[in-house]
Enzyme design. Structure first.
Site, PDB file in Angstrom:
ATOM      1  N   ASP A   6       0.833  -1.202   0.000  1.00 41.83           N
ATOM      2  CA  ASP A   6       0.000   0.000   0.000  1.00 41.83           C
ATOM      3  C   ASP A   6       0.869   1.254   0.000  1.00 41.83           C
ATOM      4  O   ASP A   6       1.687   1.455   0.890  1.00 41.83           O
ATOM      5  CB  ASP A   6      -0.895  -0.016   1.249  1.00 41.83           C
ATOM      6  CG  ASP A   6      -1.901   1.122   1.272  1.00 41.83           C
ATOM      7  OD1 ASP A   6      -1.923   1.931   0.322  1.00 41.83           O
ATOM      8  OD2 ASP A   6      -2.674   1.200   2.254  1.00 41.83           O
TER       9      ASP A   6
ATOM     10  N   GLY B  23      -5.147   4.477  -2.149  1.00 45.65           N
ATOM     11  CA  GLY B  23      -5.590   3.451  -3.079  1.00 45.65           C
ATOM     12  C   GLY B  23      -4.579   3.033  -4.120  1.00 45.65           C
ATOM     13  O   GLY B  23      -4.936   2.358  -5.091  1.00 45.65           O
TER      14      GLY B  23
ATOM     15  N   TYR C 280      33.140  22.309 -27.022  1.00 46.55           N
ATOM     16  CA  TYR C 280      33.871  21.185 -27.606  1.00 46.55           C
ATOM     17  C   TYR C 280      32.907  20.038 -27.880  1.00 46.55           C
ATOM     18  O   TYR C 280      31.864  19.891 -27.230  1.00 46.55           O
ATOM     19  CB  TYR C 280      35.021  20.719 -26.706  1.00 46.55           C
ATOM     20  CG  TYR C 280      34.595  20.174 -25.354  1.00 46.55           C
ATOM     21  CD1 TYR C 280      34.239  18.839 -25.192  1.00 46.55           C
ATOM     22  CD2 TYR C 280      34.578  21.004 -24.223  1.00 46.55           C
ATOM     23  CE1 TYR C 280      33.865  18.335 -23.960  1.00 46.55           C
ATOM     24  CE2 TYR C 280      34.189  20.508 -22.987  1.00 46.55           C
ATOM     25  CZ  TYR C 280      33.832  19.175 -22.854  1.00 46.55           C
ATOM     26  OH  TYR C 280      33.449  18.687 -21.631  1.00 46.55           O
TER      27      TYR C 280
ATOM     28  N   SER D 169      28.669  13.203 -13.756  1.00 46.61           N
ATOM     29  CA  SER D 169      29.152  14.527 -14.142  1.00 46.61           C
ATOM     30  C   SER D 169      30.094  14.433 -15.344  1.00 46.61           C
ATOM     31  O   SER D 169      30.960  15.284 -15.542  1.00 46.61           O
ATOM     32  CB  SER D 169      29.842  15.225 -12.964  1.00 46.61           C
ATOM     33  OG  SER D 169      30.865  14.425 -12.399  1.00 46.61           O
ATOM     34  N   GLY D 170      29.928  13.381 -16.135  1.00 44.66           N
ATOM     35  CA  GLY D 170      30.643  13.266 -17.399  1.00 44.66           C
ATOM     36  C   GLY D 170      32.017  12.659 -17.339  1.00 44.66           C
ATOM     37  O   GLY D 170      32.800  12.797 -18.290  1.00 44.66           O
TER      38      GLY D 170
ATOM     39  N   HIS E  71      38.864   6.632 -20.493  1.00 39.95           N
ATOM     40  CA  HIS E  71      38.701   6.406 -21.928  1.00 39.95           C
ATOM     41  C   HIS E  71      40.008   6.577 -22.696  1.00 39.95           C
ATOM     42  O   HIS E  71      40.985   7.153 -22.205  1.00 39.95           O
ATOM     43  CB  HIS E  71      37.629   7.334 -22.502  1.00 39.95           C
ATOM     44  CG  HIS E  71      37.974   8.790 -22.508  1.00 39.95           C
ATOM     45  ND1 HIS E  71      38.812   9.365 -23.440  1.00 39.95           N
ATOM     46  CD2 HIS E  71      37.572   9.808 -21.686  1.00 39.95           C
ATOM     47  CE1 HIS E  71      38.915  10.659 -23.201  1.00 39.95           C
ATOM     48  NE2 HIS E  71      38.178  10.951 -22.141  1.00 39.95           N
TER      49      HIS E  71
ATOM     50  N   CYS F 262      38.010  13.873 -17.275  1.00 35.94           N
ATOM     51  CA  CYS F 262      38.086  12.423 -17.453  1.00 35.94           C
ATOM     52  C   CYS F 262      39.478  11.902 -17.123  1.00 35.94           C
ATOM     53  O   CYS F 262      40.433  12.667 -16.980  1.00 35.94           O
ATOM     54  CB  CYS F 262      37.723  12.051 -18.885  1.00 35.94           C
ATOM     55  SG  CYS F 262      35.980  12.285 -19.287  1.00 35.94           S
TER      56      CYS F 262
ATOM     57  N   ASN G  74      42.253  10.168 -18.835  1.00 37.64           N
ATOM     58  CA  ASN G  74      42.791   9.833 -20.151  1.00 37.64           C
ATOM     59  C   ASN G  74      43.836   8.726 -20.037  1.00 37.64           C
ATOM     60  O   ASN G  74      44.730   8.789 -19.187  1.00 37.64           O
ATOM     61  CB  ASN G  74      43.464  11.044 -20.785  1.00 37.64           C
ATOM     62  CG  ASN G  74      42.499  12.102 -21.291  1.00 37.64           C
ATOM     63  OD1 ASN G  74      42.911  13.075 -21.897  1.00 37.64           O
ATOM     64  ND2 ASN G  74      41.206  11.924 -21.061  1.00 37.64           N
TER      65      ASN G  74
END
Length: 425
Positions: free
Chosen positions: A215, A219, A304, A317-318, A322, A340, A342
């Site tokens: 519940d 309802g 960019y 947050s990106g 990679h 990031c 790298n």
């Protein structure tokens, strides 16, 4: 998980049989109560026979006096059993989860009196249908997924949860290696399970949300159960140092690789890699990264758009680990990225192939802390504060593992869905 719902006592599903053999006695009778003689067992079943349809959160309760319960079987029209718990002296049995809207139930209970004679009671009733239902998306883990040692269980609801405690009681986690964990609410539409310490490697686990019939007020009820069966794979723990310019990756506690890195160039917070314990969230090959996330679209100074390969996401947050062939000359020496991590193409491929969702990537040495609600930054919150975010204000310990199919089959004819990526109901 024993404390995710009413407490497990080691008796699963419908039939709970006394350790001592039963002595045949007077013929069983149908009805709510049967009484024969001073030493005969008094046996009562609630709900009783017939009557108006009951709310889905009505409990099934079987009680015996002047004797002990020997057997309780609760079945539906399709024959699926209902799980329940017996108390220590075998005088009370209660259903563990809420009931399925619109379903009919039959309860058969047998007890043995002090006179050694058995008594049987049968009761049948129907649960009311519901018009409004809430749904759930299980973001992690996916069914049959092999995951990392930091993996959370993440559930998102399609509408605000008004009774968080009722929902939390319906959540059950099991594993073949017991762990301590707790649920934590982020707002009223997301709840996350995290272990106190990382999951042991090579753990088999199951998760079932017994939400059918729960519940939510006004309802609105849970429409179905959700079941996930997952495996914690090898332990992958990486530590990336902003000041050391390298990432050390350990597999099952042993150093597997040291990777030169280039991280956020700093100067502004948005270009500073977040510090703390991250988890790998997904893998993309390729993914296009732009400055749109910071409100800088085409034509903006500093705009960019870059396509990168072998990208492993570690925050919302990106931030990714990679491939960055353009910064190979800086990797191991200088930080030049937008935030990031790298790495070279060959190292990116190695890490990408290794990664499982829920692997640990800890970033050290930067001035920008990872927020607990940034992606899966849940390990950034101390254990005490994590437990305070539970609607029940408690941690729980997992019970032995059962696969999701078995757990679902033991529910009261619930339509258990095994969630997939992007599933939503």
């Amino acid at each position: 998980m024993g404390d995710s719902g009413p407490r497990y006592r080691g008796r699963r599903a419908a039939a709970v049989v006394a350790g001592a053999g039963m002595v045949a006695g007077a013929a069983g009778c149908s009805g709510q109560q049967a009484v024969v003689g001073r030493d005969a067992v008094h046996l009562a079943v609630s709900p009783g026979n017939g009557g108006a349809a009951l709310p889905p959160d009505s409990p099934i309760d079987v009680r015996a006096s002047t004797g002990r319960i020997a057997n309780v079987t609760v079945s539906t029209a399709k024959g699926s059993p209902v799980e329940g718990d017996m108390n220590a002296d075998r005088t009370q049995w209660k259903s563990r989860w809420t009931l399925v809207p619109g379903q009919s139930y039959t309860v058969d209970a047998t007890a043995v009196g002090k006179d050694g004679r058995t008594r049987t009671v049968r009761s049948g009733f129907t649960v009311s249908t519901v018009k409004k239902r809430f749904g759930v998306n299980v973001d992690a883990p996916f069914n049959k997924e092999t995951v990392g040692v930091g993996i959370p269980i993440v559930m998102r609801f399609d509408q605000p949860v008004k009774d968080r405690a009722a929902v939390e009681r319906a959540l059950e986690v099991r594993s073949d290696k017991p762990v301590e964990g707790a649920w934590h609410w982020f707002g009223d539409q997301e709840v996350v399970f995290r272990t106190k310490e990382y999951w042991p490697a090579h753990t088999k686990a199951s998760f079932v949300a017994h939400l059918s019939g729960v519940d939510n007020g006004k309802g609105v009820y849970g429409g179905k159960d959700y079941a996930v069966d997952f495996t914690v794979g090898d332990s992958h723990v990486a530590t990336a140092g902003e000041d050391t310019h390298k990432m050390v990756v350990k597999v099952n506690g042993r150093k597997a690789k040291t990777i030169p890195t280039s991280m956020g160039r700093g100067g502004e917070e948005k270009y500073t890699t977040t510090n703390g314990v991250h988890l790998t969230m997904q893998k993309d090959d390729p993914v296009t990264m732009t400055s749109d996330w910071e409100g800088c679209g085409p034509g903006c100074s500093g705009y960019y758009s870059l396509t990168v390969y072998k990208a492993v996401k570690i925050s919302d947050s990106g931030e990714y680990v990679h491939s960055a062939p353009w910064s190979v000359g800086d990797q191991g020496h200088d930080n030049v990225s937008h935030g990031c991590i790298n790495v070279s193409p060959s190292n990116a491929k190695w890490f990408y192939d290794l990664a499982q969702r829920g692997d640990v990537v800890t970033v050290t040495g930067t001035s920008r802390p990872l927020a607990p609600d940034n992606g899966w930054g849940f390990w950034q919150m101390g254990w005490g504060n994590w437990v305070k975010g539970s609607a029940l204000k408690r941690s729980v310990s997992t019970a032995p593992h059962m696969d999701a199919a078995t757990l679902s089959a033991q529910s009261a004819n619930r339509t258990a869905e095994k969630p997939r990526a992007g599933s939503h109901n």
